[in-house]
Design a protein around this motif. Structure first.
Motif, mmCIF file in Angstrom:
data_model
loop_
_atom_site.group_PDB
_atom_site.id
_atom_site.type_symbol
_atom_site.label_atom_id
_atom_site.label_comp_id
_atom_site.label_asym_id
_atom_site.label_seq_id
_atom_site.Cartn_x
_atom_site.Cartn_y
_atom_site.Cartn_z
ATOM 1 N N ASP A 154 0.760 -1.102 -0.094
ATOM 2 C CA ASP A 154 -0.084 -0.088 0.052
ATOM 3 C C ASP A 154 0.834 1.312 0.179
ATOM 4 O O ASP A 154 1.473 1.634 1.222
ATOM 5 N N GLU A 155 0.860 1.948 -1.107
ATOM 6 C CA GLU A 155 1.755 3.162 -1.520
ATOM 7 C C GLU A 155 3.227 2.982 -0.887
ATOM 8 O O GLU A 155 3.655 3.996 -0.047
ATOM 9 N N PRO A 156 4.038 2.010 -1.436
ATOM 10 C CA PRO A 156 5.299 2.033 -0.940
ATOM 11 C C PRO A 156 6.251 3.401 -1.187
ATOM 12 O O PRO A 156 7.131 3.423 -0.544
ATOM 13 N N SER A 157 5.667 4.086 -2.010
ATOM 14 C CA SER A 157 6.793 5.010 -2.675
ATOM 15 C C SER A 157 6.164 6.421 -1.787
ATOM 16 O O SER A 157 6.979 7.485 -1.926
ATOM 17 N N MET A 158 5.309 6.383 -0.833
ATOM 18 C CA MET A 158 4.936 7.589 -0.028
ATOM 19 C C MET A 158 5.953 8.216 0.762
ATOM 20 O O MET A 158 6.327 7.693 1.661
ATOM 21 N N GLY A 159 6.036 9.649 0.566
ATOM 22 C CA GLY A 159 6.977 10.402 1.196
ATOM 23 C C GLY A 159 8.510 10.051 0.989
ATOM 24 O O GLY A 159 9.442 10.502 1.837
ATOM 25 N N LEU A 160 8.950 9.315 0.049
ATOM 26 C CA LEU A 160 10.312 9.162 -0.482
ATOM 27 C C LEU A 160 10.846 9.752 -1.299
ATOM 28 O O LEU A 160 10.098 10.236 -2.497
ATOM 29 N N ALA A 161 11.993 9.947 -1.534
ATOM 30 C CA ALA A 161 12.896 10.797 -2.520
ATOM 31 C C ALA A 161 12.762 9.991 -3.681
ATOM 32 O O ALA A 161 12.851 8.720 -3.536
ATOM 33 N N PRO A 162 12.783 10.665 -4.985
ATOM 34 C CA PRO A 162 12.689 9.882 -6.009
ATOM 35 C C PRO A 162 13.816 8.836 -6.119
ATOM 36 O O PRO A 162 13.466 7.744 -6.860
ATOM 37 N N LEU A 163 15.330 8.944 -5.753
ATOM 38 C CA LEU A 163 16.229 7.852 -5.921
ATOM 39 C C LEU A 163 15.720 6.767 -5.152
ATOM 40 O O LEU A 163 15.956 5.496 -5.492
ATOM 41 N N LEU A 164 15.078 7.037 -3.952
ATOM 42 C CA LEU A 164 14.661 5.841 -3.076
ATOM 43 C C LEU A 164 13.408 5.156 -3.585
ATOM 44 O O LEU A 164 13.434 3.900 -3.527
ATOM 45 N N ILE A 165 12.705 5.948 -4.300
ATOM 46 C CA ILE A 165 11.540 5.325 -4.864
ATOM 47 C C ILE A 165 12.155 4.314 -5.940
ATOM 48 O O ILE A 165 11.630 3.089 -5.992
ATOM 49 N N LYS A 166 13.040 4.710 -6.567
ATOM 50 C CA LYS A 166 13.525 3.709 -7.803
ATOM 51 C C LYS A 166 14.081 2.533 -7.200
ATOM 52 O O LYS A 166 13.935 1.325 -7.560
ATOM 53 N N GLU A 167 14.722 2.739 -6.071
ATOM 54 C CA GLU A 167 15.353 1.598 -5.330
ATOM 55 C C GLU A 167 14.415 0.768 -4.869
ATOM 56 O O GLU A 167 14.389 -0.802 -5.035
ATOM 57 N N ILE A 168 13.272 1.253 -4.229
ATOM 58 C CA ILE A 168 12.004 0.236 -3.596
ATOM 59 C C ILE A 168 11.480 -0.307 -4.745
ATOM 60 O O ILE A 168 11.308 -1.618 -4.610
ATOM 61 N N PHE A 169 11.225 0.173 -5.868
ATOM 62 C CA PHE A 169 10.613 -0.384 -7.099
ATOM 63 C C PHE A 169 11.622 -1.607 -7.643
ATOM 64 O O PHE A 169 10.996 -2.618 -8.304
ATOM 65 N N GLU A 170 12.835 -1.362 -7.743
ATOM 66 C CA GLU A 170 13.777 -2.341 -8.124
ATOM 67 C C GLU A 170 13.547 -3.621 -7.181
ATOM 68 O O GLU A 170 13.601 -4.819 -7.627
ATOM 69 N N ILE A 171 13.527 -3.306 -5.845
ATOM 70 C CA ILE A 171 13.426 -4.314 -4.889
ATOM 71 C C ILE A 171 12.048 -5.246 -4.965
ATOM 72 O O ILE A 171 12.032 -6.247 -4.946
ATOM 73 N N ILE A 172 10.785 -4.466 -5.482
ATOM 74 C CA ILE A 172 9.608 -5.013 -5.734
ATOM 75 C C ILE A 172 9.633 -5.860 -6.532
ATOM 76 O O ILE A 172 9.281 -7.088 -6.609
ATOM 77 N N LYS A 173 10.415 -5.552 -7.900
ATOM 78 C CA LYS A 173 10.654 -6.523 -8.912
ATOM 79 C C LYS A 173 11.254 -7.658 -8.581
ATOM 80 O O LYS A 173 11.156 -8.686 -8.922
ATOM 81 N N ASP A 174 12.402 -7.626 -7.891
ATOM 82 C CA ASP A 174 13.281 -8.796 -7.453
ATOM 83 C C ASP A 174 12.561 -9.732 -6.419
ATOM 84 O O ASP A 174 12.556 -10.865 -6.646
ATOM 85 N N ILE A 175 11.628 -9.120 -5.620
ATOM 86 C CA ILE A 175 10.972 -9.861 -4.663
ATOM 87 C C ILE A 175 9.772 -10.817 -5.708
ATOM 88 O O ILE A 175 9.671 -11.892 -5.445
ATOM 89 N N ASN A 176 9.366 -10.117 -6.515
ATOM 90 C CA ASN A 176 8.421 -10.856 -7.382
ATOM 91 C C ASN A 176 9.243 -11.981 -8.332
ATOM 92 O O ASN A 176 8.635 -13.183 -8.477
ATOM 93 N N LYS A 177 10.254 -11.613 -8.780
ATOM 94 C CA LYS A 177 11.150 -12.480 -9.683
ATOM 95 C C LYS A 177 11.396 -13.849 -8.702
ATOM 96 O O LYS A 177 11.666 -14.886 -9.137
ATOM 97 N N ALA A 178 11.599 -13.533 -7.253
ATOM 98 C CA ALA A 178 11.893 -14.564 -6.435
ATOM 99 C C ALA A 178 10.587 -15.594 -6.220
ATOM 100 O O ALA A 178 10.773 -16.449 -5.420
ATOM 101 N N GLY A 179 9.528 -15.176 -6.710
ATOM 102 C CA GLY A 179 8.329 -15.969 -6.597
ATOM 103 C C GLY A 179 7.108 -15.500 -5.850
ATOM 104 O O GLY A 179 6.151 -16.313 -5.740
ATOM 105 N N THR A 180 7.211 -14.193 -5.413
ATOM 106 C CA THR A 180 5.967 -13.682 -4.778
ATOM 107 C C THR A 180 5.176 -12.958 -5.705
ATOM 108 O O THR A 180 5.550 -12.042 -6.197
#
Length: 237
Positions: A162-188
């Motif tokens: 729920d709104e993982p990017s809320m209140g985060l700086a643009p660079l961090l948002i990028k990082e969080i979204f990369e991690i979301i992709k990794d979590i998905n690739k790992a099977g979730t």
């Protein structure tokens, strides 16, 4: 692909307010599906209803062919669904490690928990460095990582974000979204609610647009990115 989660004509009320109006939604196993819409459209309400924090008045929610609507929230975690709430909601006066251990509270498989802890630290090396630190002293981005790590500790097959990017700086948002992709690739499998529609559509397979409690559009993330209406309303174009 097998349908993992299905919402069938779900209606949710807050007192007299009809918050969710006959929603039909599907998430297939292995997908990232995103729910986009303006503030107050009912996105968080939808997630809270799936995770058992709210009860639908009518309609059914099915997860892996089991009807889960109306089940208590702790049961839904046991079924394999975990939610990262809006605003992170970490336990500020507990350490990073204690927060993560709490995420595994429904589990008894000690070895599995150890493995998942390793996995969380692999996704979020910064949490490993700050294991003993009080969670309230972490930066906003680190708190978001902790909230995600804590949810992963229940070993979910479906992760609600729920709104993982809320209140985060643009660079961090990028990082969080990369991690979301990794979590998905790992099977979730992931159902993502996000105000940053550009970012959400860039990583999702499919998307739904929610307006005042109703789904008004759905399709592949690519189709919605190219839709004139979506561009005007949500993509600043």
């Amino acid at each position: 692909m097998a349908i993992m989660l299905k919402m069938d004509d779900v209606n949710v009320f807050y007192g007299a307010i009809h918050a969710i109006k006959g929603i039909n939604l599907e998430v297939d196993q292995g997908e990232i599906v995103t729910l986009i819409g303006a503030n107050g459209a009912g996105k968080s309400t939808t997630l809270r209803t799936i995770s058992g924090l709210l009860k639908p008045k009518t309609g059914t929610i099915t997860f892996e062919d089991k009807i889960i609507s109306g089940q208590p929230a702790h049961k839904i975690v046991e079924f394999g669904i975990s939610q990262v709430p809006e605003g992170r909601r970490i336990f500020a006066n507990m350490t990073v490690m204690e927060n993560l251990e709490l995420g595994a509270y429904v589990r008894t498989d000690k070895n599995g928990i150890k493995e998942d802890l390793k996995r969380v630290f692999k996704h979020f090396p910064r949490l490993a460095e700050r294991k003993k630190q009080e969670a309230g002293t972490l930066s906003g981005g680190e708190q978001q990582m902790l909230a995600m790590g804590r949810a992963l500790m229940s070993s979910p097959r479906l992760l609600l974000l729920d709104e993982p990017s809320m209140g985060l700086a643009p660079l961090l948002i990028k990082e969080i979204f990369e991690i979301i992709k990794d979590i998905n690739k790992a099977g979730t499998t992931i159902l993502l609610v996000e105000q940053n529609a550009n970012m959400a559509l860039s990583i999702a397979n499919r998307a739904y647009v929610l307006e005042t409690g109703k789904i008004t559009l759905s399709g592949s993330a690519k189709e919605l990115s190219n839709s004139e209406d979506v561009r005007k309303a949500y993509l600043g174009g």
